[in-house]
Design a protein around this motif. Sequence first.
Motif, PDB file in Angstrom:
ATOM      1  N   SER A 130      17.387  -8.115 -10.322  1.00  0.00           N
ATOM      2  CA  SER A 130      16.893  -8.784  -9.114  1.00  0.00           C
ATOM      3  C   SER A 130      16.004  -7.855  -8.299  1.00  0.00           C
ATOM      4  CB  SER A 130      18.077  -9.262  -8.266  1.00  0.00           C
ATOM      5  OG  SER A 130      17.647  -9.832  -7.054  1.00  0.00           O
ATOM      6  N   LEU A 156      12.694  -7.550 -10.029  1.00  0.00           N
ATOM      7  CA  LEU A 156      11.898  -8.771  -9.862  1.00  0.00           C
ATOM      8  C   LEU A 156      11.267  -8.841  -8.479  1.00  0.00           C
ATOM      9  CD1 LEU A 156      10.966 -11.641 -10.732  1.00  0.00           C
ATOM     10  CD2 LEU A 156      13.204 -12.474  -9.949  1.00  0.00           C
ATOM     11  N   GLN A 177       8.266 -11.380  -7.045  1.00  0.00           N
ATOM     12  CA  GLN A 177       7.333 -11.826  -8.072  1.00  0.00           C
ATOM     13  C   GLN A 177       7.786 -13.155  -8.684  1.00  0.00           C
ATOM     14  OE1 GLN A 177       5.662  -8.035 -10.309  1.00  0.00           O
ATOM     15  NE2 GLN A 177       7.898  -8.023 -10.370  1.00  0.00           N
ATOM     16  N   PHE A 186       7.397 -13.802 -11.910  1.00  0.00           N
ATOM     17  CA  PHE A 186       7.960 -13.412 -13.195  1.00  0.00           C
ATOM     18  C   PHE A 186       8.315 -11.927 -13.162  1.00  0.00           C
ATOM     19  CE2 PHE A 186       5.132 -17.048 -14.276  1.00  0.00           C
ATOM     20  CZ  PHE A 186       6.124 -17.928 -14.694  1.00  0.00           C
ATOM     21  N   ILE A 187       9.131 -11.501 -14.093  1.00  0.00           N
ATOM     22  CA  ILE A 187       9.742 -10.180 -14.014  1.00  0.00           C
ATOM     23  C   ILE A 187       8.730  -9.043 -14.066  1.00  0.00           C
ATOM     24  CG2 ILE A 187      10.195  -9.993 -16.494  1.00  0.00           C
ATOM     25  CD1 ILE A 187      12.555  -8.858 -13.645  1.00  0.00           C
ATOM     26  N   CYS A 188       7.585  -9.261 -14.729  1.00  0.00           N
ATOM     27  CA  CYS A 188       6.529  -8.237 -14.763  1.00  0.00           C
ATOM     28  C   CYS A 188       5.276  -8.697 -14.040  1.00  0.00           C
ATOM     29  CB  CYS A 188       6.212  -7.870 -16.215  1.00  0.00           C
ATOM     30  SG  CYS A 188       7.549  -6.994 -17.044  1.00  0.00           S
ATOM     31  N   ASP A 233      10.562 -12.828 -19.790  1.00  0.00           N
ATOM     32  CA  ASP A 233      10.924 -13.987 -18.977  1.00  0.00           C
ATOM     33  C   ASP A 233      11.628 -15.071 -19.786  1.00  0.00           C
ATOM     34  OD1 ASP A 233       9.781 -13.354 -16.271  1.00  0.00           O
ATOM     35  OD2 ASP A 233       7.975 -13.136 -17.489  1.00  0.00           O
ATOM     36  N   ASN A 286      16.295 -14.768  -5.405  1.00  0.00           N
ATOM     37  CA  ASN A 286      14.949 -14.666  -5.986  1.00  0.00           C
ATOM     38  C   ASN A 286      14.891 -15.168  -7.426  1.00  0.00           C
ATOM     39  OD1 ASN A 286      16.447 -12.398  -6.795  1.00  0.00           O
ATOM     40  ND2 ASN A 286      14.673 -11.041  -6.817  1.00  0.00           N
ATOM     41  N   PHE A 287      16.046 -15.315  -8.070  1.00  0.00           N
ATOM     42  CA  PHE A 287      16.030 -15.884  -9.421  1.00  0.00           C
ATOM     43  C   PHE A 287      15.697 -17.375  -9.403  1.00  0.00           C
ATOM     44  CE2 PHE A 287      19.061 -12.315 -10.709  1.00  0.00           C
ATOM     45  CZ  PHE A 287      18.029 -11.568 -11.264  1.00  0.00           C
ATOM     46  N   LEU A 316      11.960 -17.608  -9.945  1.00  0.00           N
ATOM     47  CA  LEU A 316      11.585 -17.376 -11.344  1.00  0.00           C
ATOM     48  C   LEU A 316      11.951 -18.576 -12.210  1.00  0.00           C
ATOM     49  CD1 LEU A 316      11.828 -14.190 -13.423  1.00  0.00           C
ATOM     50  CD2 LEU A 316      12.804 -16.292 -14.348  1.00  0.00           C
TER      51      LEU A 316
END
Length: 243
Positions: free
Chosen positions: A164, A167, A170, A172-174, A181, A205-206, A209
């Motif tokens: 988390s 992340l 953002q 997405f994770i990158c 992802d 925050n998930f 995403l």
Amino acid sequence: MAGTKRANSGSDVIDKKKKPNITLGYWNIRGFAQPIRHLLAWANVEFNNVTYQQGDESTNFDRSDWNERKPLFEKDYPFINLPYYEDEDVKLSQSTAIFNYIARKYGMDKGRSNKELAIIEMLIFEIIDIRSRFVGLCYNQNYNEELKKNYWDTFAINKWKRISLFLGNQKFICGELSSADFYLYEMIYHHIKMFPKLFLETFPNFKNLKESFETIPNIAKYIKTSNSANLPLNNRSAKFGGK
């Protein structure tokens, strides 16, 4: 569409104009195959989604639907197991090998530097660590609320906290969509099923995403139209997620 009958072969249709000879075989569950299915959907590829059904408790969770067919694959697949994948070039088993092959073939992570690719791989294996413990919990025949709480308190919350923080805000994770992802989305999905309120309350925050992933046009179409999107998490022998 793939259903619950023995060795049911159906096409998860993404684009009827594209008909590559692609087959993905797995149990009639999400399990280890769902990131692969989502990746094929993202790539706008139609594939034959062959599923095998584990028996229910009255059959002692019989696996003959697959075991009786497995010898038929041994000649062409040196390490045949579920999932398996076939296209015009390869016949593969092992879910990570299948995913990586498809990702390279259709350009997921294309143009990223060696450093960026290393970070993506690091994240994937962090998620696989979580998946391994989560699956172990689900199939633990002594599964109960105490074990679930212990999993969260002593393992999951610390692992997810790090992801988390990585992340942040953002989508997405990158930053931009990456292979990581697909794995991350699936484990977020699984943990929301096990911890319906706690998971997103702890890591809000998930939610962003998850929604970002589900609204990618090809994946959104797949989720809406594919039977695979409604499969149980695990096989029938699991104590959680195996309806």
